[in-house]
Motif scaffolding. Structure first.
Motif: not given
Length: 116
Positions: A78-98
């Motif tokens: 599962l990959l993603a692109y086009g996230l705004s800076e706000h949603y990138r931060q949310i992905f980092e906080l929730t560790r979804l980016d891992e």
């Protein structure tokens, strides 16, 4: 049950399925998102295109976790692109980016899957 306020259009790119997201992703989007996922067919990777995302709340984040579980059961990335800076931060906080590969462009995401 809440009404869906987002659309999820699916495009096939080689061995990957690209899901173009438009609108608000909330818990009410579950049926529409899962139907889009099921329509991707026999693929090795699901790429979520967030460029058309207007809003996503905690229910929407929960749907992404559900989608991640389903993709992993099928040995799909599962990959993603086009996230705004706000949603990138949310992905980092929730560790979804891992768990979800985050990329700047569709081409980058496709290259990461080997489908480009």
């Amino acid at each position: 049950m809440a009404e869906a306020t987002a659309t999820f259009d699916v495009r096939r790119k080689g061995t990957a399925g690209v899901v173009d997201i438009q609108g608000d992703v909330t818990a009410g989007s579950e049926e529409v998102l899962m139907n889009a996922y099921e329509s991707t067919g026999d693929i090795t990777a699901v790429i979520l295109n967030f460029t058309g995302l207007s809003y996503m709340n905690s229910g929407g984040i929960g749907l992404l976790v559900t989608l991640l579980v389903r993709a992993r059961r099928r040995s799909q990335r599962l990959l993603a692109y086009g996230l705004s800076e706000h949603y990138r931060q949310i992905f980092e906080l929730t560790r979804l980016d891992e768990a979800i590969g985050i990329h700047d462009t569709e081409q980058d995401a496709l290259a990461a899957t080997g489908a480009a």
